[in-house]
Design a protein around this motif. Structure first.
Motif: not given
Length: 139
Positions: A30-39, A47-57
């Motif tokens: 799955l998409h991983n925030p640390p690997d994506d320069p855009a986010v 963390t994954g508890r945040h709705p923005d991170v959950a939506a991204y994943v």
């Protein structure tokens, strides 16, 4: 009534949880925030508890199928009469993907008449450096 224990963790910490015959959910694709320069700047410190991170994943193709498969595996164990079900949800670092999927899975399972407990093993650990591919000797 079954007791369902969902544990999220990062395999990069080399201390995976132990349990007999857990349901294993691998979120590494799955998409991983640390690997994506855009986010990276906005989502990495969350963390994954945040709705923005959950939506991204969850925006990763196949993420909903991963959740559906895990839920079906757990429901089949409940139907078979298992009283204690361990669910291990992992990624590399244990802060974003595994946490988001574990939380979403717990929310889905909360509609059942069962006890669901979630533990995030590495949520407060520092972000791990990216894995580097192994170099091969090409003499």
């Amino acid at each position: 009534m079954a007791h369902i224990r969902i544990t999220s963790y990062g395999t990069g910490h080399d201390d995976n949880p132990a349990a007999p015959d857990p349901v294993v959910v691998d979120t590494t694709a799955l998409h991983n925030p640390p690997d994506d320069p855009a986010v990276r700047a906005t989502l990495t410190q969350l963390t994954g508890r945040h709705p923005d991170v959950a939506a991204y994943v969850l925006a990763t193709p196949g993420a909903h199928n991963l959740l559906d498969t895990a839920r079906r595996d757990i429901e089949q164990r409940i139907v078979r009469g298992e009283q204690h079900i361990d669910v291990h949800v992992h990624c590399y670092g244990g802060r974003h993907r595994s946490v988001a999927i574990a939380e979403l899975l717990a929310a889905d399972l909360s509609v059942l008449d069962d006890y669901v407990h979630t533990h995030h093993r590495h949520i407060n650990h520092p972000i791990l450096p990216a894995r580097t591919p192994l170099l091969t000797d090409q003499r």
